[in-house]
Design an enzyme around this catalytic site. Structure first.
Site, short mmCIF file in Angstrom:
data_model
loop_
_atom_site.label_atom_id
_atom_site.label_comp_id
_atom_site.label_asym_id
_atom_site.label_seq_id
_atom_site.Cartn_x
_atom_site.Cartn_y
_atom_site.Cartn_z
N GLU C 60 0.86 -1.69 0.15
CA GLU C 60 -0.03 -0.07 -0.35
C GLU C 60 0.91 1.46 0.09
O GLU C 60 0.61 1.98 -0.26
CB GLU C 60 -0.74 -0.49 1.07
CG GLU C 60 -2.36 -0.74 1.10
CD GLU C 60 -1.88 -2.01 0.91
OE1 GLU C 60 -0.82 -2.63 1.57
OE2 GLU C 60 -3.00 -2.95 0.91
N HIS C 129 -11.42 -4.96 10.42
CA HIS C 129 -11.95 -4.82 9.28
C HIS C 129 -12.99 -3.75 8.95
O HIS C 129 -13.55 -3.87 8.19
CB HIS C 129 -12.04 -6.11 8.27
CG HIS C 129 -10.35 -7.07 7.91
ND1 HIS C 129 -9.85 -7.54 8.58
CD2 HIS C 129 -9.95 -6.65 6.19
CE1 HIS C 129 -8.92 -8.02 7.67
NE2 HIS C 129 -9.45 -8.01 7.13
C1 TPP Z 1 -2.37 -4.20 4.23
C2 TPP Z 1 -3.59 -5.04 3.21
N1 TPP Z 1 -3.58 -5.54 2.13
C3 TPP Z 1 -4.85 -6.30 1.24
C4 TPP Z 1 -5.25 -6.77 2.50
C5 TPP Z 1 -6.46 -7.68 1.75
N2 TPP Z 1 -5.58 -9.22 1.39
C6 TPP Z 1 -6.51 -10.14 2.86
S1 TPP Z 1 -4.96 -11.39 3.13
C7 TPP Z 1 -4.63 -10.85 1.28
C8 TPP Z 1 -3.23 -11.95 0.13
C9 TPP Z 1 -2.47 -12.58 1.03
O1 TPP Z 1 -1.82 -12.99 0.20
P1 TPP Z 1 -0.32 -14.02 1.32
O2 TPP Z 1 0.13 -12.91 1.85
O3 TPP Z 1 0.14 -15.17 0.53
O4 TPP Z 1 -1.23 -15.62 1.77
P2 TPP Z 1 -2.28 -16.12 1.96
O5 TPP Z 1 -3.23 -15.25 1.45
O6 TPP Z 1 -1.71 -16.82 0.30
O7 TPP Z 1 -1.98 -17.32 2.84
C10 TPP Z 1 -5.21 -10.10 0.84
C11 TPP Z 1 -4.81 -9.13 -0.33
C12 TPP Z 1 -4.82 -6.70 4.24
N3 TPP Z 1 -5.53 -8.19 4.78
N4 TPP Z 1 -4.16 -6.43 3.97
#
Ligand code: TPP
Ligand code: TPP
Ligand code: MG
Ligand code: MG
Lengths: 327, 337, 327, 337
Positions: C60, C129
């Protein structure tokens, strides 16, 4: 009682609490070898060593998060942010993690941490270094926000904040560090959440805190010469806010001015005005008047900067408006 | 099937191997029922399933101590079960009931069990990494010889929080293991689309700490890798960045149909499932007989079923809970001091 | 006029503006191949290609900063933040850079950028959230903050924001994306800084915006049944705030309730209350009443979450308090 | 003194060499007077001097095009002078006068000259790095073949902004040169105390881009390094992380006595000063005679003196300036649309 600078009062509080509780440590940029960007931590590295007083990289999000994690593990971190302008980078850890963990975990976790550093505008530092953040943090349930206006309150409140079991935002001021005031001898604390009447008066209440307190008191002096008796009340903590003290004073004086050095909208003063207009509706003879800084990013040029700030004369004008007195 | 060999895991005793098999099954069955209960609207909000990644949590758990710190993101059901928290209070939390691990205040993304040293359960991507730096820092500060395990996804590695935390962790040699669960997707985004470096472990070079990868679909390979990192951390030699190459079979969360990947891709990964692999190893090691493992499977079905019943029967939190636990000392007047 | 969902209205605005100005591009997490976490950008990658619609890493601070830099270079970025909860990580780039560059450079630089995404609490998403950020951004001079309450306003205001030469914070809502409303056919924009009276009334003014607008209108319906005529005014933009419209309405009705879904202190409602109590002091028969959410991090459990939110009944109670009517 | 050789700089024409010498002197003299004017309280607030680091700005300027983007932090006086902005308006900005490059609104830390493609002048450590990613992204978007030069200190590398920006810069191959001016201290903190990796260029490995270092006390060595990175960027091959090893002779800012380092350390570095080095090279190359260089030195004294006079004589900004330029379209009613 001794006369101490704000800086030395804070230094005493840190020294005493580091000495009192081995679970406390001070971490931040330049707090150790450099003795603090503003020398608030002078001598503490020498006295407590590098385990208790730690120089961090310029990684606000990271070291504020480190503090939150360490607090979660039961330590009592004191995190110095060089100024609150930079702490914006760490706001996620402060509001999304520190402020919420106790609630989200239904008490499993708690976060006894203090984030402290200077807030507001000093002089000729321009827009990115001249901002006020009280309202930004006070908005979030889970945080406590403390903004002392005298060296005595600064020492007593910092000690309370360090011992407090919840995350505390403690706001100081570059300009005030050199200001002097009488400080009690020996051990004492000042309770969080309790304001203090800094000057008694009968005609109008001025609410002011932090650096603006002095402006309010100077304004009160000028008004006294004109026969207007002003009561200056200092909430000292913005969250929890001592509404009873503020309302009590306005009930007595019947008029209210809220003074704030910072920007005019969506700030602390707006909230206080809202509380007062409701609690004192029947006794107010005129609306709550607000005196604030200009609604602009802070300019560098001395001449413009002076125009952007409220001073004792703005306070005089504000009180006269509240009292419907011609200037 | 030729039995693979593991430098360290091959030395594990039989009871441990059986326990690990049991954990894999518990995590898998528990979450299959989560999916079902979500469909029945018993579970609400975001619900992120771990199905497919269980080898990471189980191999890690076996390689660390019960009192080591563990911190994770929102994909946390399996990991807290691995710590030994009973299924009932975990499921009840997902139901939002008063008997949940967080009295229904946290939900699926925010699970905690301090008595078992599980410190959450966090929803901001990457936000848990500085927290893990903090608990590891506390261990170093106290000299308590505890290690912190921090889980995060491969997409979280692109957060500034990762970078700032790893630099300090390396600089101060804190006892932490940063386990990146590389399941190749962050929501719908493949790692190739979000990261300049797809071999996550290589990012360790920026902090001059060991960067290693392990097969995150193989419980015992994970055990080996985590054990080494844990020993290193406990010996005061500092943190490790461990990339666990794994895969999630389901969508990112219950609301994600995962149309961004092919059926083929998923099927291929499923053939690599950690559970049959572990089962085969347990049998090959003669740690248990088929029949015993079948009994475990049945026992787990019952255990999970009971966790649902428990949650169903549990009360909603009392309305008064709304205002409790915002602060330890609400007025801040220092009564607690 | 056609009936459209909030989501489709926003999608049309993005589509039309991407089509209109080749210097605009849309960047954010999952905006492209995934068609948007909440499908607001559905179809745009296919239509405009990967140069104009870009999937970003989960960074971000980095991609919001990228947008600010690109805007500084003359492009017109539209940055989608998946939710404003996550954008806290980017707040430094938004308030320290985007908001201040025009002033700090005395006009040398400007920052025509839009940051958009959902704000406030949806359902069962728990504390991290479920937060409201209008006041957090509206506090800073240099930013414009827009919070539409209807699909028609959403489309018209997003188009204005994209064409606006200053940094705009555009706040949507997960819950509202599926809500429907009538939207004008063809090209139109809604001016930033101008509110709208959404329901005319004579007895009491309710100020509400964004998702709370519907709650206010539902409350007004209930009150109408009891013979109480409520005027619902929607500022639509929080900064600049259409004070004249709000004050004008209260001058007419003589009573004011400010409704806000979020937390009760240091929020938008406090500022509006402050303005009204001063501008309407002589005609208010009772203080400005505020109806807000509970002062707690949002709990996950449905039952608790329901208690934390204001609803049409809270509005009814608030208006009756303002009118000194027994409930 | 054996004349060093430079792969690329040795090909520079005489006029350019003389111009580079002139720039070094201008930067040095200008800032020596800044220090003096600060002591006289003509300049207020924070004032960060670049003295000692001039080789970086001058070598870089010669290696890029006038219309390439340049973005820096608060230590920006020398860099904007290098772009060709006259000394008068720069000094006037430090005085806070209406004739300053930002009409007195920005001050020492916030200098801008868009006509010469100098985009500031930023005060939040690391904050300018994502901005530079943005201007480089804009160049790629437009295909305008411009390169972005981004300056930051070695301590800024520990900011998450650096990490996030470099990952995207590498991922999208934007035309940027990330020049880390490693002067070994961030305020009073030596790099060893703040960074797990003291060879900053090595951090490039985390993004799979070229990481190189150059002698930041040698103008022509800087030229060679930046030229290569610029050609690479312009050819569409993506960004470079370039570590310029340099040193600041003065404290962090005018208020810093710099007691955290020894006189010896500073003296040793001063012996390595870039100006005599450049002067010797110019003479060796017969690009100019001693006398011509002396004349340049005198001309610069005059130029800087005049910039002070200009600032002294300039008016303060009019009070009405307080409320201008907060917004381009203050009411936002779209009159400008
Ligand atoms: C700072 C932030 N940006 C965006 C989100 C929305 N979001 C939640 S999980 C996710 C994907 C994360 O992927 P990864 O780190 O690979 O973990 P995984 O879900 O694959 O276990 C996103 C974009 C968030 N929760 N926090
Ligand atoms: C985010 C942030 N944190 C802290 C500061 C205070 N500060 C200003 S300059 C500086 C040191 C930066 O050192 P470095 O990046 O090496 O650059 P140098 O000053 O040596 O050129 C610090 C800590 C700031 N301006 N911004
Ligand atoms: Mg992933
Ligand atoms: Mg440096």
């Amino acid at each position: 009682m001794r006369e101490l600078t704000f800086r030395d009062a804070l230094n005493e509080a840190l020294d005493e609490e580091l000495g009192r509780d081995p679970d406390t440590f001070l971490m931040g940029e330049e707090v150790g070898a450099y003795n603090g960007a503003y020398k608030v931590s002078r001598g503490l590295l020498d006295k407590y060593g590098p385990r208790r007083v730690i120089d961090s990289p310029i990684s606000e999000l990271g070291f504020c998060g480190l503090g939150v994690g360490a607090a979660m593990a039961g330590l009592k971190p004191i995190i110095e942010v060089m100024t609150w302008n930079f702490a914006i980078l760490a706001m996620d850890q402060i509001v999304n993690t520190a402020a919420k963990m106790h609630y989200m975990s239904a008490g499993e976790l708690s976060c006894p941490i203090v984030f402290r550093g200077p807030n507001g505008a000093a002089h000729s530092l321009a827009a990115q270094h001249s901002q006020w953040f009280e309202a930004q943090y006070a908005y979030f349930p889970g945080l406590k926000v403390i903004v002392p206006g005298t060296p005595a309150d600064a020492k007593g409140l910092l000690k309370s904040a360090i011992r407090d079991p919840d995350p505390c935002i403690f706001m100081e001021s570059e300009t005030m560090y050199a200001w002097k005031g009488m400080v009690p001898d020996g051990e004492y604390t000042v309770p969080i959440g309790k304001g203090e009447i800094k000057r008694e008066g009968t005609d109008c209440t001025i609410v002011a805190w932090g650096k603006a307190l002095k402006i309010a008191l100077d304004g009160a002096e000028l008004l006294a010469k004109e026969g207007i008796s002003v009561e200056v009340v200092d909430p000292r903590t913005i969250r929890p806010l001592d509404e009873a003290m503020i309302v009590g004073s306005v009930q007595k004086t019947g008029a209210c001015v809220v003074l704030e050095e910072g920007w005019p909208y969506f700030n602390v003063g707006a909230q206080i005005s809202d509380i007062v207009q409701r609690a004192c509706f029947d006794i107010l003879d005129s609306p709550v008047i607000r005196v604030t800084g200009a609604d602009v990013p802070m300019p560098y040029a001395k001449t413009l900067e002076a125009l952007a700030r409220p001073d004792e004369h703005s306070v005089v004008a504000g009180v006269k408006t509240a009292l419907n007195v011609r200037s | 099937m030729a039995k693979p060999t593991y430098e360290l895991a091959d030395k594990l005793d039989k009871a441990t191997l059986v326990k690990m098999y049991r954990q894999l099954q518990l995590m898998r069955r528990f979450e299959e029922r989560c999916a079902q209960q979500y469909a029945l609207q018993k579970i609400a909000g975001f619900c992120h399933l771990y199905i497919g990644q269980e080898a990471v949590a189980v191999g890690t758990e076996a390689a660390i101590n019960p009192d080591d710190y563990m911190i994770s993101a929102y994909r946390d059901h399996a990991q807290i079960l691995g710590r030994g928290t009973p299924a009932g209070p975990v499921m009840a939390e997902l139901f939002g009931k008063a008997t949940g691990v967080a009295k229904g205040k946290g939900g699926s993304m925010h699970l905690y069990d301090v008595s078992r040293h599980f410190y959450g359960g966090w929803g901001i991507v990457g936000g848990q990494i500085p927290l893990a730096l903090g608990t590891a820092y506390a261990s170093k500060y106290r000299g308590d010889k505890r290690v912190t395990v921090c889980y995060f996804g491969e997409a979280a590695v692109n957060q500034g929080a990762f970078h700032e935390a790893l630099n300090m962790a390396a600089l101060w040699k804190v006892p932490a293991i940063f386990i990146c669960e590389n399941n190749r997707y962050g929501m719908g985004t493949p790692i190739e689309v979000s990261s300049a470096v797809v071999d996550v472990y290589k990012r360790a070079a920026a902090y001059d700490i060991p960067g290693v990868w392990a097969d995150g679909m193989d419980t015992l390979a994970m055990y080996d890798a985590v054990k080494k990192a844990a020993d290193r951390a406990r010996a005061g030699e500092g943190p490790t960045l461990l990339e666990a190459r794994t895969y999630r079979y389901r969508g990112h969360s219950m609301s994600d149909p995962a149309v961004y990947r092919t059926r083929d891709e998923v099927d291929t990964e499923r053939e690599n499932d950690p559970i049959p692999k572990m089962r085969a190893y347990v049998l090959a090691k003669k740690a248990a007989k088929e029949k015993e493992l079948d009994e475990i499977d049945e026992a787990i079905e019952v255990e999970v079923e009971e966790s649902i019943k428990f949650s169903e029967d549990s009360p909603w939190p009392d309305g008064s809970e709304l205002y409790t636990e915002v602060y330890v000392d609400p007025m801040g007047h220092g009564e607690t001091k």
